[in-house]
Design a protein around this motif. Sequence first.
Motif, PDB file in Angstrom:
ATOM      1  N   LEU A 113     -63.123 -17.951 -31.269  1.00 26.04           N
ATOM      2  CA  LEU A 113     -63.736 -17.214 -31.799  1.00 26.04           C
ATOM      3  C   LEU A 113     -64.751 -16.610 -30.461  1.00 26.04           C
ATOM      4  N   VAL A 114     -64.920 -15.343 -30.539  1.00 29.10           N
ATOM      5  CA  VAL A 114     -65.719 -14.597 -29.316  1.00 29.10           C
ATOM      6  C   VAL A 114     -66.994 -14.375 -29.974  1.00 29.10           C
TER       7      VAL A 114
ATOM      8  N   TYR B 198     -57.036  -9.512 -32.946  1.00 29.54           N
ATOM      9  CA  TYR B 198     -58.286 -10.133 -33.142  1.00 29.54           C
ATOM     10  C   TYR B 198     -58.795  -8.920 -34.023  1.00 29.54           C
ATOM     11  N   GLN B 199     -59.798  -9.157 -34.784  1.00 33.54           N
ATOM     12  CA  GLN B 199     -60.657  -8.243 -35.485  1.00 33.54           C
ATOM     13  C   GLN B 199     -62.001  -8.332 -35.260  1.00 33.54           C
ATOM     14  N   GLY B 200     -62.854  -7.298 -35.861  1.00 30.91           N
ATOM     15  CA  GLY B 200     -64.412  -7.522 -35.357  1.00 30.91           C
ATOM     16  C   GLY B 200     -64.673  -6.136 -34.440  1.00 30.91           C
TER      17      GLY B 200
ATOM     18  N   PRO C 144     -60.073 -14.035 -34.590  1.00 33.38           N
ATOM     19  CA  PRO C 144     -58.424 -13.718 -34.700  1.00 33.38           C
ATOM     20  C   PRO C 144     -58.257 -13.341 -35.853  1.00 33.38           C
ATOM     21  N   ALA C 145     -57.149 -12.476 -35.936  1.00 32.80           N
ATOM     22  CA  ALA C 145     -56.642 -11.874 -37.327  1.00 32.80           C
ATOM     23  C   ALA C 145     -56.359 -12.660 -38.261  1.00 32.80           C
TER      24      ALA C 145
ATOM     25  N   LEU D  20     -55.278 -24.100 -31.498  1.00 35.42           N
ATOM     26  CA  LEU D  20     -54.067 -23.009 -31.365  1.00 35.42           C
ATOM     27  C   LEU D  20     -54.640 -21.591 -31.035  1.00 35.42           C
ATOM     28  N   PRO D  21     -55.667 -21.063 -31.720  1.00 35.68           N
ATOM     29  CA  PRO D  21     -56.121 -19.892 -31.564  1.00 35.68           C
ATOM     30  C   PRO D  21     -56.437 -19.780 -30.156  1.00 35.68           C
ATOM     31  N   GLY D  22     -57.206 -20.938 -29.189  1.00 29.64           N
ATOM     32  CA  GLY D  22     -57.635 -20.641 -27.951  1.00 29.64           C
ATOM     33  C   GLY D  22     -56.292 -20.717 -27.144  1.00 29.64           C
TER      34      GLY D  22
END
Length: 445
Positions: free
Chosen positions: A46-47, A103-105, A128-129, A272-274
Motif C-alpha cells: 500500500l502507498v 494500482y488504483q486510487g 494494488p488493483a 507478494l504485493p510488495g
Amino acid sequence: MAIEDDVTVVGGGLAGLTTALSAARAGAQVRLLSHKDSTLRSASGLVDVLGYRPESAAEATAPIVDPFEAISDLPESHPYSKVGESGVRDALALFDEVVGDAYQGSHTDRNALLATHGGEVKPTARYPASAAAGLTSDTREALLVGFETVVDFDAPLVASHLESSGVPFDVRGATVRFPGDFRADAKLTRLADALDSDERVEVREETGSAGYAESLPARQALAEVVKPHLDGAERVGFPALLGQHDPAEVRASLESELGAAVFEVPMGPPSLPGMRLEGKLLGACREAGVRMTTGNPVVGYETAGGTDDDGDRIAAVRVERNGAAIPFHAEQFVLATGGLVGKGIDSNRSGVREPIFDCYVPHPDDRYDWFAAEAFGEHPFARFGVETDDDMRVLDAGGESDFSNLRAAGAVLGGFDFAATKSGAGVSLATGRAAGLAAAREVSE
C-alpha cells in the motif's frame, strides 16, 4: 579501472529506487547500491501519503480524508515541508506512471479505506488493483477465506475485528485447506506459483478416505473448496497470495468460478504485493539505465582528501566485498538506507547515529527521554533521523550541510513518525524524487 558514476544511491527500498529512477530519467548516470533484499518485500504494497495527523493519540483515531489538504498543517519537521504538496503530487504522478493499471486510487485525492490482515481499517492513497474489491467503503457482503497453513491470516478473527470497527457491510470468515498436497510449511510464493501456472493439484475425496478422487487446475480446485462457504457473499477476500506474476488473471479465473468479486488482503512479510511493486520499480530503473550493485554492504566513504574526515565533499563510498573495501566514485550521493528498523539509523547506549557517513541525528542525551511512558504514546525514537535543507542535503549539528554532495531520502529522514501518521511511502516517493532530481541537476550544472 575505477568505478565511477554521476550519482550513487545507497539503499534499494522505495526511496532508493525512486531516487535512482528520478536521477536517471533526468539524464544522470546512476548506480544503486543495496545490501539485502528490498524492504518492499516486507511492506504491504500500500502507498500511504498521510493517514493520520501527528498531534495526539486521541486525534489519531480519526483518519484523514484528504491527505493533500492536511499537508500544510503538518509541523515543519515533517519531510513533506521540504517538498511541499506539489512535490508529493509530482511523486505520485511518477509512481502512477510506473505501476500503470496494477494500482488504483489516482482518480481521487481522498484516501481509500482498506482492511488489513489484522482486521484494522487503514487509510491509503494508492492500493494494488488486486485489493480494489476489498474497500471497506463498499457495502457488498464479504466472505474472508483463510488457509490452515497461512497462520498470519485468521479469517474469522479478521472478520470479527472488522465488524467491531463498524464497517458498513456484513462480513464472515472461513478457514479452509489449500487444495493439493502442499507441505504444511509451504511458502506463500509456492502457493502463488501454483495459482499462477494453474497447475493441476490432487483433490482429496470429501469422504476423507486416503485416496484421491481427481486432479483439478489449482484455481478451479480452490474455488470448489470455497463454494460451500459462499452463502450469497458478493465478494471474497483471500490473503495476498493470488499469483506472484499475474494476479489479475488468477482473480479473473476465481471470479468466474465463484460468481463473486475476488480481492486480496495485503499481508505482512513476505509480501507478494510488495514484491510485485519492487518488480515494477526495478523494471523502470533498468529501462532508465540505472546500474545495480547488490549483495554487499556500504561500510564507509572517502573524501577528496582520501580519508573519512578530510574535506566537505564525498569522493566515494566503500563497499565491502570478500574482505576488501571497494570504492564506488560519484559526483553526487543519496542516502536512502531506511530508519531504525531498516538499520539506516543505529542506536546504542552512547547515542544515536547514522552508521555510514556518521551524519548528525538529533536525539535527547538521556536515553529515558527516547521513550514515552505509555506503550502507545508518542515515542521520540520514532522520529529519529537525519535532517536536511530544502534541497535534501544532510545537515550537521550546526545546521550546515554535512557534505555538499550528500542528500537523503525516505525513512532515514527524521522529524516524523511514519507508522503513526501512515506517511512512510509518501515520504519515500516525494523525498526520493526530490533528492534524485537535485543530484542530477548538480551533475548537469
